[in-house]
Design a protein around this motif. Sequence first.
Motif, PDB file in Angstrom:
ATOM      1  N   ASN A  97       0.810  -1.223   0.049  1.00  7.10           N
ATOM      2  CA  ASN A  97      -0.017   0.085   0.223  1.00  7.10           C
ATOM      3  C   ASN A  97       0.808   1.375   0.022  1.00  7.10           C
ATOM      4  OD1 ASN A  97       0.415   0.815   2.828  1.00  7.10           O
ATOM      5  ND2 ASN A  97      -0.666  -1.022   3.236  1.00  7.10           N
ATOM      6  N   GLY A  98       0.262   2.437  -0.304  1.00 10.73           N
ATOM      7  CA  GLY A  98       1.039   3.545  -0.433  1.00 10.73           C
ATOM      8  C   GLY A  98       1.565   4.109   1.007  1.00 10.73           C
ATOM      9  N   THR A  99       0.995   3.751   2.277  1.00 12.71           N
ATOM     10  CA  THR A  99       1.429   4.009   3.506  1.00 12.71           C
ATOM     11  C   THR A  99       2.599   3.331   3.732  1.00 12.71           C
ATOM     12  OG1 THR A  99      -0.862   4.485   4.393  1.00 12.71           O
ATOM     13  CG2 THR A  99       0.977   4.362   5.845  1.00 12.71           C
ATOM     14  N   LEU A 100       2.721   1.992   3.443  1.00 12.10           N
ATOM     15  CA  LEU A 100       4.019   1.215   3.651  1.00 12.10           C
ATOM     16  C   LEU A 100       5.268   1.642   2.517  1.00 12.10           C
ATOM     17  CD1 LEU A 100       2.827  -2.323   4.552  1.00 12.10           C
ATOM     18  CD2 LEU A 100       4.366  -1.062   5.692  1.00 12.10           C
ATOM     19  N   TYR A 155       9.432  12.611  -2.241  1.00 16.26           N
ATOM     20  CA  TYR A 155       8.029  12.822  -2.768  1.00 16.26           C
ATOM     21  C   TYR A 155       6.860  11.863  -2.498  1.00 16.26           C
ATOM     22  CZ  TYR A 155      10.298  16.674  -5.237  1.00 16.26           C
ATOM     23  OH  TYR A 155      11.398  17.695  -5.548  1.00 16.26           O
ATOM     24  N   ASP A 156       5.868  12.533  -1.995  1.00 21.99           N
ATOM     25  CA  ASP A 156       4.844  11.538  -1.695  1.00 21.99           C
ATOM     26  C   ASP A 156       4.012  11.834  -3.037  1.00 21.99           C
ATOM     27  OD1 ASP A 156       2.159  10.550  -1.588  1.00 21.99           O
ATOM     28  OD2 ASP A 156       2.055  10.985   0.724  1.00 21.99           O
ATOM     29  N   ALA A 157       4.138  10.984  -3.935  1.00 17.97           N
ATOM     30  CA  ALA A 157       3.344  11.142  -5.167  1.00 17.97           C
ATOM     31  C   ALA A 157       2.141  10.183  -5.428  1.00 17.97           C
ATOM     32  CB  ALA A 157       4.609  10.809  -6.467  1.00 17.97           C
ATOM     33  N   SER A 158       1.572   9.974  -4.400  1.00 11.87           N
ATOM     34  CA  SER A 158       0.246   9.139  -4.089  1.00 11.87           C
ATOM     35  C   SER A 158      -0.626   9.454  -5.268  1.00 11.87           C
ATOM     36  CB  SER A 158      -0.344   9.168  -2.904  1.00 11.87           C
ATOM     37  OG  SER A 158       0.378   8.398  -1.988  1.00 11.87           O
ATOM     38  N   HIS A 159      -0.802  11.051  -5.506  1.00  7.47           N
ATOM     39  CA  HIS A 159      -1.661  11.424  -6.534  1.00  7.47           C
ATOM     40  C   HIS A 159      -1.320  11.509  -7.745  1.00  7.47           C
ATOM     41  CE1 HIS A 159      -3.805  13.745  -2.781  1.00  7.47           C
ATOM     42  NE2 HIS A 159      -3.752  12.392  -2.781  1.00  7.47           N
ATOM     43  N   ALA A 160      -0.108  11.539  -8.181  1.00 10.15           N
ATOM     44  CA  ALA A 160       0.576  11.786  -9.433  1.00 10.15           C
ATOM     45  C   ALA A 160       1.081  10.651 -10.266  1.00 10.15           C
ATOM     46  CB  ALA A 160       1.972  12.437  -8.826  1.00 10.15           C
ATOM     47  N   LEU A 166       3.806   5.877  -4.405  1.00 15.19           N
ATOM     48  CA  LEU A 166       2.613   5.954  -5.369  1.00 15.19           C
ATOM     49  C   LEU A 166       1.680   5.147  -4.349  1.00 15.19           C
ATOM     50  CD1 LEU A 166       3.865   4.945  -8.837  1.00 15.19           C
ATOM     51  CD2 LEU A 166       2.441   7.089  -8.122  1.00 15.19           C
ATOM     52  N   SER A 167       0.527   5.461  -4.421  1.00 15.89           N
ATOM     53  CA  SER A 167      -0.502   4.709  -3.785  1.00 15.89           C
ATOM     54  C   SER A 167      -1.442   4.061  -4.974  1.00 15.89           C
ATOM     55  CB  SER A 167      -1.376   5.506  -2.990  1.00 15.89           C
ATOM     56  OG  SER A 167      -2.719   4.868  -2.625  1.00 15.89           O
ATOM     57  N   PHE A 168      -1.615   2.747  -4.754  1.00 21.58           N
ATOM     58  CA  PHE A 168      -2.775   2.126  -5.839  1.00 21.58           C
ATOM     59  C   PHE A 168      -3.729   1.712  -5.104  1.00 21.58           C
ATOM     60  CE2 PHE A 168       1.507   0.468  -8.218  1.00 21.58           C
ATOM     61  CZ  PHE A 168       1.777   1.760  -8.689  1.00 21.58           C
ATOM     62  N   THR A 189      -9.189   3.799  -4.956  1.00 21.19           N
ATOM     63  CA  THR A 189      -9.952   5.157  -5.418  1.00 21.19           C
ATOM     64  C   THR A 189      -8.606   5.988  -6.324  1.00 21.19           C
ATOM     65  OG1 THR A 189      -8.802   6.292  -3.208  1.00 21.19           O
ATOM     66  CG2 THR A 189     -11.048   5.472  -3.535  1.00 21.19           C
ATOM     67  N   LYS A 190      -7.685   5.501  -6.393  1.00 16.19           N
ATOM     68  CA  LYS A 190      -6.708   6.146  -7.424  1.00 16.19           C
ATOM     69  C   LYS A 190      -6.901   6.078  -8.722  1.00 16.19           C
ATOM     70  CE  LYS A 190      -4.390   7.765  -3.737  1.00 16.19           C
ATOM     71  NZ  LYS A 190      -5.217   7.908  -2.672  1.00 16.19           N
ATOM     72  N   VAL A 191      -6.063   6.735  -9.494  1.00 15.65           N
ATOM     73  CA  VAL A 191      -6.266   6.870 -11.203  1.00 15.65           C
ATOM     74  C   VAL A 191      -6.087   5.444 -11.653  1.00 15.65           C
ATOM     75  CG1 VAL A 191      -5.088   7.755 -13.342  1.00 15.65           C
ATOM     76  CG2 VAL A 191      -5.612   9.340 -11.376  1.00 15.65           C
TER      77      VAL A 191
HETATM   78  C1  LIG Z   1      -1.279  11.722  -0.195  1.00 12.27           C
HETATM   79  C2  LIG Z   1      -1.369  10.477   0.017  1.00 12.27           C
HETATM   80  N1  LIG Z   1      -0.432   9.569   0.838  1.00 12.27           N
HETATM   81  C3  LIG Z   1      -0.377   8.603   1.100  1.00 12.27           C
HETATM   82  C4  LIG Z   1      -1.571   7.719   1.079  1.00 12.27           C
HETATM   83  C5  LIG Z   1      -1.724   6.298   1.408  1.00 12.27           C
HETATM   84  O1  LIG Z   1      -1.850   5.369   0.456  1.00 12.27           O
HETATM   85  P1  LIG Z   1      -2.620   3.908   0.928  1.00 12.27           P
HETATM   86  O2  LIG Z   1      -4.018   4.350   1.209  1.00 12.27           O
HETATM   87  O3  LIG Z   1      -2.436   3.495  -0.441  1.00 12.27           O
HETATM   88  O4  LIG Z   1      -2.004   3.485   2.000  1.00 12.27           O
HETATM   89  C6  LIG Z   1      -2.584   8.455   0.220  1.00 12.27           C
HETATM   90  C7  LIG Z   1      -4.077   7.569  -0.152  1.00 12.27           C
HETATM   91  O5  LIG Z   1      -4.837   7.475   0.320  1.00 12.27           O
HETATM   92  C8  LIG Z   1      -2.619   9.547  -0.222  1.00 12.27           C
HETATM   93  O6  LIG Z   1      -3.464  10.288  -1.040  1.00 12.27           O
END
Ligand SMILES: Cc1ncc(COP(=O)(O)O)c(C=O)c1O
Length: 362
Positions: free
Chosen positions: A57-60, A153-158, A177-179, A182-184
């Motif tokens: 996940n994007g947090t890890l 960079y937290d590029a979760s949205h990019a 990145l977050s997959f 809800t992401k693109v």
């Molecule tokens: C800017 C940002 N950082 C981190 C996260 C965490 O990603 P994830 O939900 O995949 O753990 C998100 C997503 O929800 C996010 O929008």
Amino acid sequence: MTIKLNQPIKPNLEKLTKYIEQVNDSGWYTNFGPLHQQLTQRLEAYLGVENLLLVSNGTLALQVAYKALNVKSALTTPFSFVATASSLIWQGIETSFSDIDKKSYNLCPKQVQKVLDNDSNVDTIVATHVYGNPCDINRFDDIGKKYNINIIYDASHAFAVNVDGKSVLSFGDASTLSFHATKVFHTVEGGAIVFKRKADFERAKRLINFGIDDNGNITEAGINAKLNEYQCAVGLSLLDEIDNIVEHRATLFEYYRDELKHYVDMPLWFDSSSFNGAYMAISLKNKDIKELLVNELKIHNIQSRSYFSPSLESIFNKSKDYGVENSRQIVESVLCLPLHFYMTISDVDAVVKVVKKVVGEI
Ligand SMILES: Cc1ncc(COP(=O)(O)O)c(C=O)c1O
């Protein structure tokens, strides 16, 4: 019919079934299996990057990037999803916040530089490309070199955002990145890290597998953050459609911005950046107008969300802030409008009509 804020993209069932059959046939369900390898290669090719590590996940992704780069003291943005900062605090990293730029809503390099001139402890900047709008990557590059610190960079949205034709993920020491669904682009849950240096990638690859190296030796304390083969099957199915997805979202986004430009404020986009249509954020004059708009949208069955709120320094009492007035103001006024792949231009028209009505009457 409700116009939803977001809707996860559904993978094509025929395609998904084919990929899942491959997993069942191979009997290799996780631990860097064939679909994991395929998805890694295809994402690297599509995004135009190297050293991409898939994670669960994007947090890890953030946490592993912090570990791999030995982050001890980070300066970050108060205007992001909570995970950007909570992952630092979870890991016991000294965390401080610096203000955002009023126009772009991204971490302000000028403020960062001021902090760095007075705080020699900071070893890493963590900046979010908010809504897929690139940070001032060139200024942060200079800051990274001048102060000899990491830029993450937290590029979760990019996802799929390019600057001058080059992936925004290729800037900084690491981008995450977050997959999330809800992401693109998504793998239901999932994420990735793109490292600048091969050595950091190699270490992170061990870290996400309990610290175990290719020879089976445990090299250091790790964690389990692997993406499994069934999730990779979802990713591969969606990747087959990705150009269409990004193009449609970007079209809706540009249409929204054009329609609303004389009515509301919107984040100033980085010059020469492409759009991925991840979010449609507007900013109202104040909290009361935002509330009026939210209620009027609700009456028309249109969802919206105060994203992000609250300003993150207000949540974590162990953190330090260096003045975050812009962030505090933006969280009061910002609102995300519906934007997803299944929307049509006439859905956007319906939303725009309500915004124009509420804002036009004031
Ligand atoms: C800017 C940002 N950082 C981190 C996260 C965490 O990603 P994830 O939900 O995949 O753990 C998100 C997503 O929800 C996010 O929008």
